[in-house]
Design a protein around this motif. Sequence first.
Motif, short mmCIF file in Angstrom:
data_model
loop_
_atom_site.label_atom_id
_atom_site.label_comp_id
_atom_site.label_asym_id
_atom_site.label_seq_id
_atom_site.Cartn_x
_atom_site.Cartn_y
_atom_site.Cartn_z
N PHE A 81 0.85 -1.18 0.00
CA PHE A 81 0.00 0.00 0.00
C PHE A 81 0.89 1.23 0.00
O PHE A 81 1.83 1.33 0.80
CB PHE A 81 -0.90 0.02 1.24
N ILE A 83 0.89 5.00 0.86
CA ILE A 83 0.08 5.88 1.70
C ILE A 83 0.66 7.28 1.68
O ILE A 83 1.85 7.47 1.96
CB ILE A 83 0.01 5.32 3.13
N ILE A 89 -4.71 6.16 1.18
CA ILE A 89 -4.05 5.22 0.28
C ILE A 89 -4.09 5.79 -1.12
O ILE A 89 -5.16 6.05 -1.66
CB ILE A 89 -4.71 3.84 0.34
#
Length: 97
Positions: A81, A83, A89
């Motif tokens: 992910f 971020i 995200i």
Amino acid sequence: MSLSRAIGAAVIAASCAWTPSAAALDRVGAIDVAKKEVGEKCKADAACTFTAKAEGKQWHVRVDFPRAARAKRSHRDHAIFIIGPTGKIVGRIEGKR
């Protein structure tokens, strides 16, 4: 000011205070965002492994799924992910099956 407006203002102030600022997002905060995103996938018998790495103003959080989760067709080995500094995200990379 009416009671309902005072309560509404308090709720808005509390929700704004909860939102992390760009400077406040650290390794733990980035991992928490990833944990919320994977949800039930990491609540199997074995826990997922989370590894966070700072890349400029963003965090890259790798989630390694346990073997039990990987046994299902819909699950992959890992996900990364990306971020942003506000805790949103902004990207996701799926690992191999």
